[in-house]
Write an enzyme that holds these catalytic residues in place. Structure first.
Site, short mmCIF file in Angstrom:
data_model
loop_
_atom_site.label_atom_id
_atom_site.label_comp_id
_atom_site.label_asym_id
_atom_site.label_seq_id
_atom_site.Cartn_x
_atom_site.Cartn_y
_atom_site.Cartn_z
N CYS A 21 0.21 9.97 2.57
CA CYS A 21 1.74 10.36 3.22
C CYS A 21 1.73 11.60 4.12
O CYS A 21 2.03 11.56 5.27
CB CYS A 21 2.66 9.98 2.32
SG CYS A 21 2.53 10.96 0.85
N1 LIG Z 1 4.24 6.13 -3.35
C1 LIG Z 1 3.87 6.79 -2.14
O1 LIG Z 1 4.67 7.24 -1.45
C2 LIG Z 1 2.17 6.47 -1.76
C3 LIG Z 1 1.59 5.95 -2.55
N2 LIG Z 1 0.00 6.02 -2.25
C4 LIG Z 1 -0.86 5.64 -3.03
O2 LIG Z 1 -0.83 4.16 -3.35
C5 LIG Z 1 -1.14 4.01 -4.78
C6 LIG Z 1 -0.10 3.25 -5.59
O3 LIG Z 1 0.88 4.26 -5.58
P1 LIG Z 1 2.47 3.91 -6.27
O4 LIG Z 1 2.74 2.83 -5.69
O5 LIG Z 1 3.15 5.16 -5.62
O6 LIG Z 1 2.25 4.06 -7.59
P2 LIG Z 1 2.92 3.30 -9.01
O7 LIG Z 1 2.55 4.06 -10.20
O8 LIG Z 1 4.21 3.22 -8.57
O9 LIG Z 1 2.02 1.89 -9.00
C7 LIG Z 1 0.83 1.72 -9.22
C8 LIG Z 1 0.65 0.40 -9.78
O10 LIG Z 1 -0.71 -0.03 -10.15
C9 LIG Z 1 -0.47 -0.61 -11.48
N3 LIG Z 1 -1.69 -0.53 -12.10
C10 LIG Z 1 -2.35 0.60 -12.69
N4 LIG Z 1 -3.66 0.49 -13.06
C11 LIG Z 1 -3.82 -0.79 -12.89
C12 LIG Z 1 -4.85 -1.71 -13.18
N5 LIG Z 1 -6.06 -1.18 -13.74
N6 LIG Z 1 -5.03 -2.92 -12.75
C13 LIG Z 1 -3.85 -3.57 -12.09
N7 LIG Z 1 -2.50 -2.77 -11.84
C14 LIG Z 1 -2.81 -1.55 -12.40
C15 LIG Z 1 0.63 -0.04 -12.35
O11 LIG Z 1 0.92 -0.52 -13.39
P3 LIG Z 1 2.10 -0.08 -14.24
O12 LIG Z 1 3.42 -0.74 -13.83
O13 LIG Z 1 2.08 -0.89 -15.54
O14 LIG Z 1 2.08 1.07 -14.46
C16 LIG Z 1 1.74 0.17 -11.33
O15 LIG Z 1 2.33 -1.08 -11.17
C17 LIG Z 1 -1.75 5.36 -5.25
O16 LIG Z 1 -3.05 5.29 -5.28
C18 LIG Z 1 -0.87 6.24 -4.70
O17 LIG Z 1 -1.53 7.43 -4.45
C19 LIG Z 1 -0.11 6.37 -1.01
C20 LIG Z 1 0.85 6.98 -0.29
C21 LIG Z 1 2.18 6.95 -0.30
C1 LIG Z 2 5.28 13.41 -3.94
C2 LIG Z 2 3.94 13.47 -4.62
O1 LIG Z 2 3.44 13.46 -5.69
N1 LIG Z 2 3.12 12.72 -3.61
C3 LIG Z 2 1.78 12.46 -3.90
C4 LIG Z 2 0.90 11.79 -2.78
C5 LIG Z 2 1.39 10.61 -2.36
C6 LIG Z 2 0.67 9.87 -1.42
O2 LIG Z 2 0.36 10.02 -0.14
O3 LIG Z 2 -0.18 9.26 -2.11
P1 LIG Z 2 -1.79 9.44 -2.06
O4 LIG Z 2 -2.16 10.36 -3.06
O5 LIG Z 2 -2.47 7.97 -2.59
O6 LIG Z 2 -2.13 9.76 -0.73
C7 LIG Z 2 0.94 13.69 -4.42
O7 LIG Z 2 1.18 14.82 -3.86
O8 LIG Z 2 -0.11 13.48 -4.98
#
Ligand SMILES: NC(=O)C1=CN([C@@H]2O[C@H](COP(=O)(O)OP(=O)(O)OC[C@H]3O[C@@H](n4cnc5c(N)ncnc54)[C@H](OP(=O)(O)O)[C@@H]3O)[C@@H](O)[C@H]2O)C=CC1
Ligand SMILES: CC(=O)N[C@@H](CCC(=O)OP(=O)(O)O)C(=O)O
Length: 307
Positions: free
Chosen positions: A114
């Site tokens: 992000c």
């Molecule tokens: N949030 C954001 O703004 C952004 C996130 N990302 C990336 O996207 C990815 C997901 O992030 P985010 O959605 O925020 O994270 P969350 O923690 O909200 O969701 C991750 C999900 O993955 C599930 N999970 C973890 N391990 C496993 C596994 N082995 N098998 C199946 N499911 C699993 C978790 O289960 P459970 O619900 O049981 O914990 C949870 O539902 C990360 O790599 C993050 O860095 C990238 C850009 C922005």
């Molecule tokens: C607020 C916050 O904690 N943000 C996350 C980044 C979110 C994101 O971009 O996800 P990826 O790490 O998959 O790129 C961090 O700094 O680690």
């Protein structure tokens, strides 16, 4: 023809927002695992191999393991995690920067982080145009809503209602720095200073510039014009030509998949603050994943997006 999509991590923050953007779209059919099976490796392996498209919304280690579970040479992957953003064999899923055709043709696409979405959107076109140097020690300040940290950080901010500002990444070496360096083509890693504010979503990513001390720079108007030309025609990325007194992130911000760029300049042109505003869960994650999915499926890049 309808394409099947499996979101691995569909119950997480990013996964839920992707499913939301795909709801009601006839071009895609979601492969769903119920709560009892969503972490069952046998069920996941079956879904990972059955789907036309897989979108990984998992922690990095789980994302790497999921890719290893794909045993065919047809399933196409979009990884939202940071596991493959500078990995060989992966296309960086920033269509405006790497080219829409490149993303459309790719099998393995890694969504940008992000914060890097804002930083790269501002800096990469200007370095490419020769208006900013590649060998400058850039700095990037940023604030994000707490959903950027997924379920764990959402839980923390919602339980502890007293956090007003959280500076972090204080030991430097944040996991986003390698992609910020590599996909702009910088010689030196930027200093990256992120923070979290008590809003669910939204982010502001800033790159301050000492223009008068830098070689090879344009003035703020030239930088702004170059960005506007680079993103001309995009419905997602907009370059705004204004000079506001303040930029606000609203705690009530609705989901949005746009990215808004500004080059704000001192009156004498000696300094500038380049600022990107986006939704971490929009162009910063789920919106970007759907944009990439659209391109890979040969559809309009904006289908289903919130513009
Ligand atoms: N949030 C954001 O703004 C952004 C996130 N990302 C990336 O996207 C990815 C997901 O992030 P985010 O959605 O925020 O994270 P969350 O923690 O909200 O969701 C991750 C999900 O993955 C599930 N999970 C973890 N391990 C496993 C596994 N082995 N098998 C199946 N499911 C699993 C978790 O289960 P459970 O619900 O049981 O914990 C949870 O539902 C990360 O790599 C993050 O860095 C990238 C850009 C922005
Ligand atoms: C607020 C916050 O904690 N943000 C996350 C980044 C979110 C994101 O971009 O996800 P990826 O790490 O998959 O790129 C961090 O700094 O680690």
């Amino acid at each position: 023809m309808t394409k099947t999509v499996f979101i691995d991590g569909a119950a997480g923050t990013t996964g839920l927002e992707i499913a939301d953007r795909l709801t009601g779209r006839a071009e895609f059919e979601l492969i769903l695992l119920d709560d009892a099976r969503r972490k069952d490796d046998a069920a996941r392996a079956q879904a990972l191999n059955a789907a036309d498209f897989v979108i990984l919304c998992l922690p990095d280690d789980a994302a790497k393991a999921a890719v290893g579970m794909i045993r065919n040479d047809t399933t196409r992957v979009i990884d939202a995690s940071s596991a493959h953003r500078v990995a060989p064999g992966w296309t960086y899923g920033f269509p405006e920067v790497v080219g829409r055709d490149t993303v459309a043709a790719a099998r393995f696409v890694s969504n940008p982080g992000c914060y890097p979405t804002g930083f790269i959107a501002l800096v990469a076109p200007l370095v490419k145009a020769g208006l900013l140097p590649a060998d400058w020690p850039y700095v990037c300040h940023a604030v994000s809503g707490y959903s950027g940290g997924g379920k764990a950080l959402i839980g923390r901010f919602e339980e502890d209602g007293d956090i007003a500002f959280r500076a972090y990444g204080l030991a430097l070496g944040h996991k986003h720095v390698p992609e910020m360096t590599a996909h702009v083509g910088l010689t030196h890693a930027p200093i990256f200073a992120p923070a979290v504010v008590p809003a669910h979503r939204g982010m502001l990513v800033e790159v301050p510039l000492h223009l008068s001390m830098m070689p090879k720079t344009g003035d703020p108007a030239a930088l702004r014009a170059a960005l506007a030309e680079f993103y001309a025609g995009s419905e997602i990325v907009t370059v705004v030509d204004d000079q506001p007194d303040e930029l606000l992130l609203r705690a009530s911000m609705a989901p949005v998949d746009t990215l808004t760029l500004r080059v704000l300049g001192a009156a004498d042109g000696s300094q500038a603050r380049m600022v990107a505003m986006l939704d971490n869960l929009g162009k910063g994650a789920s919106g970007a994943a759907v944009q990439n999915l659209n391109l890979m499926a040969g559809l309009s890049e904006t289908a289903g997006l919130r513009l």
